[in-house]
Design an enzyme around this catalytic site. Structure first.
Site, PDB file in Angstrom:
ATOM      1  N   HIS A  85      34.363  37.239  16.170  1.00 25.78           N
ATOM      2  CA  HIS A  85      35.402  37.894  16.964  1.00 25.78           C
ATOM      3  C   HIS A  85      36.620  38.294  16.144  1.00 25.78           C
ATOM      4  O   HIS A  85      37.460  39.055  16.620  1.00 25.78           O
ATOM      5  CB  HIS A  85      35.855  36.959  18.094  1.00 25.78           C
ATOM      6  CG  HIS A  85      34.719  36.333  18.828  1.00 25.78           C
ATOM      7  ND1 HIS A  85      34.262  35.056  18.542  1.00 25.78           N
ATOM      8  CD2 HIS A  85      33.913  36.810  19.808  1.00 25.78           C
ATOM      9  CE1 HIS A  85      33.234  34.776  19.333  1.00 25.78           C
ATOM     10  NE2 HIS A  85      32.995  35.820  20.098  1.00 25.78           N
ATOM     11  N   CYS A 107      32.600  40.595  12.899  1.00 26.48           N
ATOM     12  CA  CYS A 107      31.727  41.757  13.072  1.00 26.48           C
ATOM     13  C   CYS A 107      32.388  42.975  12.429  1.00 26.48           C
ATOM     14  O   CYS A 107      33.585  43.231  12.666  1.00 26.48           O
ATOM     15  CB  CYS A 107      31.486  42.008  14.555  1.00 26.48           C
ATOM     16  SG  CYS A 107      30.562  43.536  14.885  1.00 26.48           S
ATOM     17  N   HIS A 135      40.946  36.725  25.210  1.00 29.07           N
ATOM     18  CA  HIS A 135      39.704  36.786  24.449  1.00 29.07           C
ATOM     19  C   HIS A 135      40.019  36.720  22.962  1.00 29.07           C
ATOM     20  O   HIS A 135      40.983  37.309  22.483  1.00 29.07           O
ATOM     21  CB  HIS A 135      38.945  38.073  24.778  1.00 29.07           C
ATOM     22  CG  HIS A 135      37.543  38.095  24.257  1.00 29.07           C
ATOM     23  ND1 HIS A 135      37.241  38.434  22.959  1.00 29.07           N
ATOM     24  CD2 HIS A 135      36.359  37.811  24.850  1.00 29.07           C
ATOM     25  CE1 HIS A 135      35.932  38.357  22.774  1.00 29.07           C
ATOM     26  NE2 HIS A 135      35.370  37.975  23.919  1.00 29.07           N
ATOM     27  N   GLU A 137      38.793  38.088  20.406  1.00 26.66           N
ATOM     28  CA  GLU A 137      38.871  39.367  19.700  1.00 26.66           C
ATOM     29  C   GLU A 137      40.247  40.011  19.864  1.00 26.66           C
ATOM     30  O   GLU A 137      40.812  40.555  18.906  1.00 26.66           O
ATOM     31  CB  GLU A 137      37.782  40.324  20.203  1.00 26.66           C
ATOM     32  CG  GLU A 137      37.773  41.652  19.472  1.00 26.66           C
ATOM     33  CD  GLU A 137      36.758  42.638  20.010  1.00 26.66           C
ATOM     34  OE1 GLU A 137      37.016  43.854  19.916  1.00 26.66           O
ATOM     35  OE2 GLU A 137      35.703  42.189  20.532  1.00 26.66           O
ATOM     36  N   CYS A 205      31.409  48.874  21.063  1.00 29.94           N
ATOM     37  CA  CYS A 205      30.339  48.832  20.068  1.00 29.94           C
ATOM     38  C   CYS A 205      29.038  49.402  20.630  1.00 29.94           C
ATOM     39  O   CYS A 205      28.812  49.435  21.842  1.00 29.94           O
ATOM     40  CB  CYS A 205      30.146  47.415  19.543  1.00 29.94           C
ATOM     41  SG  CYS A 205      29.021  46.391  20.487  1.00 29.94           S
ATOM     42  N   SER A 233      31.166  34.844  27.567  1.00 27.32           N
ATOM     43  CA  SER A 233      30.713  36.034  26.854  1.00 27.32           C
ATOM     44  C   SER A 233      31.181  37.284  27.585  1.00 27.32           C
ATOM     45  O   SER A 233      30.696  37.601  28.671  1.00 27.32           O
ATOM     46  CB  SER A 233      29.182  36.042  26.742  1.00 27.32           C
ATOM     47  OG  SER A 233      28.715  37.302  26.310  1.00 27.32           O
ATOM     48  N   SER A 234      32.114  38.005  26.977  1.00 31.41           N
ATOM     49  CA  SER A 234      32.662  39.201  27.620  1.00 31.41           C
ATOM     50  C   SER A 234      31.586  40.239  27.886  1.00 31.41           C
ATOM     51  O   SER A 234      31.473  40.768  28.998  1.00 31.41           O
ATOM     52  CB  SER A 234      33.759  39.807  26.737  1.00 31.41           C
ATOM     53  OG  SER A 234      34.229  41.023  27.285  1.00 31.41           O
ATOM     54  N   SER A 277      25.059  38.118  22.580  1.00 35.59           N
ATOM     55  CA  SER A 277      25.105  36.847  21.857  1.00 35.59           C
ATOM     56  C   SER A 277      24.059  35.853  22.351  1.00 35.59           C
ATOM     57  O   SER A 277      24.056  34.684  21.946  1.00 35.59           O
ATOM     58  CB  SER A 277      26.510  36.228  21.970  1.00 35.59           C
ATOM     59  OG  SER A 277      26.934  36.184  23.317  1.00 35.59           O
TER      60      SER A 277
END
Length: 324
Positions: A85, A107, A135, A137, A205, A233-234, A277
């Site tokens: 993240h 990533c 989150h 990220e 993504c 998990s978003s 994921s």
């Protein structure tokens, strides 16, 4: 709802859609921790969950990974992996001061957003960061220019914005958002601030987009969609939202044991996917569990081919053949 009413005599079926499960960024991140454990021996420390999946985290923990939320929890000089993240610059500096051996599993698509944030910051722009404030990220990306970054997660939040200089404004997005929600937010931003600048290419993504589009198509054939993924998990949560938006019932499950039999009452066609994921073994376990419940007519619906691969960090490249 997109499917027709079923006959009670219709056989029960399960349709698994592809693409599903691990994306290239997750494969790379999990490989990095595995390789680090082999190269340096346990324990290897990981900042935050390497990816947001309970099963993956528990498997790595069994192999000697230790997950921490603060750099100060890591012993001086130890090995520390940054999660997929990403992390803010302050975390990198903390690791440097503790003389940690850092391996970056961020990533590459998240790194792209970080670099875009730095570019906009150097241009003295206010950055509107679309995403979920808590989150990991978003924590990492906003940390690149915290004084210049404002996080929004809805059209309503955009309407509440007060910007000192609308002519020096930009936006970026979290990589795992819903395409629909993001499009609505961006459209409102452009409506309110016509001169706003966005990234050179879409931040959401490829894997997030592909899985959402696959769920849309799956929804045309089933009455219920099960999404394998952990609650934090978003991208998995977004798949549930996309399915519901398509007019189909949908549930997020961490594993086969989470399936509530009430969900299956009167349901003949079940769809199955997995967040980026979630490992394939969990999909296999859910498929076997549903077969035991009478969903024996099982098939895969292959829609979008993915062949993206990301290279390993330089410090691990030489030992990668160990895993072959």
């Amino acid at each position: 709802m997109n499917v027709q009413t079923n006959s009670s005599n219709e056989p029960k079926s399960l349709i698994r859609v592809r693409p599903r499960g691990f994306c290239a960024g997750v494969v790379r991140a999990v490989d990095i921790v595995d390789l680090a454990l082999q190269a340096y021996g346990p324990p290897v420390y990981v900042h935050h969950e390497i990816v947001h999946n309970r099963y993956v985290v528990e498997q790595l923990r069994k192999n000697g990974a230790i997950f921490v939320e603060a750099v100060e929890e890591v012993p001086l000089g130890a090995v520390l992996v940054f999660s997929a993240h990403g992390v803010p610059p302050t975390t990198r500096e903390e690791a440097r001061l503790r003389e940690l051996r850092v391996i970056d599993a961020t990533c590459p698509l998240v790194t792209k957003v970080h670099l875009e944030a730095l570019k906009f910051a150097r241009e003295n722009r206010t950055i509107i960061l679309i995403g979920h404030r808590d989150h990991q990220e978003i924590v990492g990306t906003s940390g690149e220019a915290p004084e210049q970054t404002v996080v929004v997660d809805s059209v309503e939040a955009v309407d509440a914005l007060e910007i000192a200089d609308p002519n020096r404004l930009s936006f970026l997005t979290q990589t795992t958002l819903s395409l629909y929600d993001t499009q609505e937010i961006v459209a409102r931003l452009r409506e309110r601030f016509p001169s706003i600048e966005g990234p050179a290419s879409d931040d959401i993504c490829y894997a997030t987009q592909n899985r959402q589009e696959a769920v849309e198509q799956l929804a045309r054939e089933v009455e219920l969609i099960l999404v394998v993924g952990s609650p934090n998990s978003s991208n998995s949560n977004r798949l549930v939202e996309v399915a519901k938006r398509s007019g189909v019932k949908a549930e997020l499950i961490d594993a086969a044991r989470d399936i509530d039999l009430k969900w299956l009452d009167g349901i003949h066609r079940v769809g199955l996917t997995a967040g980026a994921s979630a490992p394939e073994i969990l999909v296999e376990q859910v498929s076997a569990h549903l077969a035991g419940l009478g969903y024996t007519n099982q098939r895969d619906l292959d829609l979008i081919r993915e062949d993206v691969r990301f290279t390993l960090p330089q410090e691990l490249t030489n030992i990668a053949p160990i895993m072959k």
